[in-house]
Design an enzyme around this catalytic site. Structure first.
Site, PDB file in Angstrom:
ATOM      1  N   THR A  97       0.863  -1.183   0.000  1.00 34.30           N
ATOM      2  CA  THR A  97       0.000   0.000   0.000  1.00 34.30           C
ATOM      3  C   THR A  97       0.899   1.232   0.000  1.00 34.30           C
ATOM      4  O   THR A  97       1.579   1.512   0.983  1.00 34.30           O
ATOM      5  CB  THR A  97      -0.920   0.018   1.227  1.00 34.30           C
ATOM      6  OG1 THR A  97      -1.782  -1.131   1.182  1.00 34.30           O
ATOM      7  CG2 THR A  97      -1.779   1.276   1.238  1.00 34.30           C
ATOM      8  N   LYS A 172      -7.646   1.160  -2.765  1.00 42.32           N
ATOM      9  CA  LYS A 172      -7.249   0.799  -1.401  1.00 42.32           C
ATOM     10  C   LYS A 172      -7.467   1.973  -0.453  1.00 42.32           C
ATOM     11  O   LYS A 172      -7.833   1.780   0.716  1.00 42.32           O
ATOM     12  CB  LYS A 172      -5.777   0.369  -1.379  1.00 42.32           C
ATOM     13  CG  LYS A 172      -5.246  -0.005   0.011  1.00 42.32           C
ATOM     14  CD  LYS A 172      -5.976  -1.196   0.611  1.00 42.32           C
ATOM     15  CE  LYS A 172      -5.481  -1.528   2.024  1.00 42.32           C
ATOM     16  NZ  LYS A 172      -4.129  -2.121   2.039  1.00 42.32           N
ATOM     17  N   LYS A 240       0.033   5.379   8.467  1.00 37.30           N
ATOM     18  CA  LYS A 240       0.745   5.540   7.197  1.00 37.30           C
ATOM     19  C   LYS A 240      -0.246   5.593   6.049  1.00 37.30           C
ATOM     20  O   LYS A 240      -0.168   6.464   5.167  1.00 37.30           O
ATOM     21  CB  LYS A 240       1.730   4.383   7.012  1.00 37.30           C
ATOM     22  CG  LYS A 240       2.596   4.465   5.750  1.00 37.30           C
ATOM     23  CD  LYS A 240       2.028   3.680   4.580  1.00 37.30           C
ATOM     24  CE  LYS A 240       2.114   2.182   4.801  1.00 37.30           C
ATOM     25  NZ  LYS A 240       1.703   1.423   3.588  1.00 37.30           N
TER      26      LYS A 240
END
Length: 287
Positions: A97, A172, A240
């Site tokens: 990701t 995502k 993150k």
């Protein structure tokens, strides 16, 4: 069966690479901690390489699952990077990701070498990786996706292309945005139930089959009520991801007020020493 390199053997990558080996592919692995790569090779009968370039040389596919933008750049184009060693016509599949920006940057670098690049972030957590039941959200060229999808099926229950380069990463982000608000709401609901003197488990049993139900409710309410958070997707990693979400929102002109607020709540959890706790630990800051 294909010749495959897998770069990054964390809690997700280790079992994912294992599923590829079990499916009959010839798998070479690389991990920053070499001992872990050797351990994987002993367990699954593959080969451990000393660096990304050595792992990638001569492979049909190179799969990666590392930590962040900088990690991806390092294994792709850094010293001993994979792209410089890959054969023309090979496919690089990135399960990390990361930002859509670095995805497009690496896709361009790959394309200059005649290498296809598919961004393919995953959802399903460690349990999904171990059971081979991940959801894979892909971006990139249709032909590259069509070649990669049968390989990805070794550890996926659903693999879908959403558009061109970066589309997988943007999808995502949608996933993480939805999870952030949902986990906060679930935390508030369970906290309210406890403070109202209700049996939290009984409450969930009643409501989980209705409109309030969710995967998080079904799979996390027990551990949340027990105060157990030593599992699942870590708060540090969620922050993150949410930073990527918020930066992407600025780029596309989207408003994410709840996401921004929950990001700060996760910051509170980090200050409590919960950086490695599961994301459901939002409940802890409500006590």
């Amino acid at each position: 069966m294909a010749k495959i390199a897998f770069l990054g053997l964390g809690v997700m990558g280790y079992p994912m690479a294992g599923h590829l080996a079990k499916a009959g592919h010839e798998v070479t692995v690389y991990n920053r901690t070499a001992a872990k790569a050797e351990r994987w090779a002993d367990a699954f009968g593959g080969r451990a390489a000393a660096n990304p370039a050595e792992a990638a040389a001569g492979q049909d596919f190179v799969m990666a699952c590392v930590g962040n933008d900088d990690d991806l750049r390092a294994i792709c184009t850094g010293a001993d990077g994979a792209l410089g060693a890959m054969s023309e016509g090979a496919v690089f599949v990135d399960h990390t990701t990361v930002s859509a920006g670095v995805t497009r940057e690496m896709a361009e670098a790959a394309g200059q070498r005649g290498i296809a690049f598919v961004d393919a972030p995953i959802s399903g957590g460690q349990a999904g990786a171990e059971s081979g039941q991940l959801v894979v959200m892909c971006g990139g060229d249709q032909e590259a996706f069509d070649r990669a999808a049968p390989v990805i099926e070794a550890y996926a229950k659903l693999c879908r292309r959403l558009g061109g380069s970066g589309a997988g990463q943007m999808t995502k982000m949608v996933n993480q945005i939805c999870i952030a608000g949902l986990v906060q709401a679930l935390s508030e609901g369970l906290s309210f139930a406890q403070k109202a003197g209700l049996d939290g488990r009984a409450v969930v049993e009643v409501i989980q089959g209705g409109a309030a139900g969710s995967w998080q409710m079904v799979n996390r309410h027990e551990t949340m009520l027990d105060g157990r958070f030593d599992h699942g997707f870590a708060v540090d990693w969620m922050r993150k991801d949410l930073a990527i979400c918020l930066a992407a929102a600025d780029e596309v002109g989207a408003s994410l007020p709840v996401t921004a607020l929950v990001d700060q709540f996760y910051k509170d959890v980090q200050k409590m020493g919960g950086g490695r706790w599961d994301t459901s630990s939002l409940l802890e800051r409500l006590d």
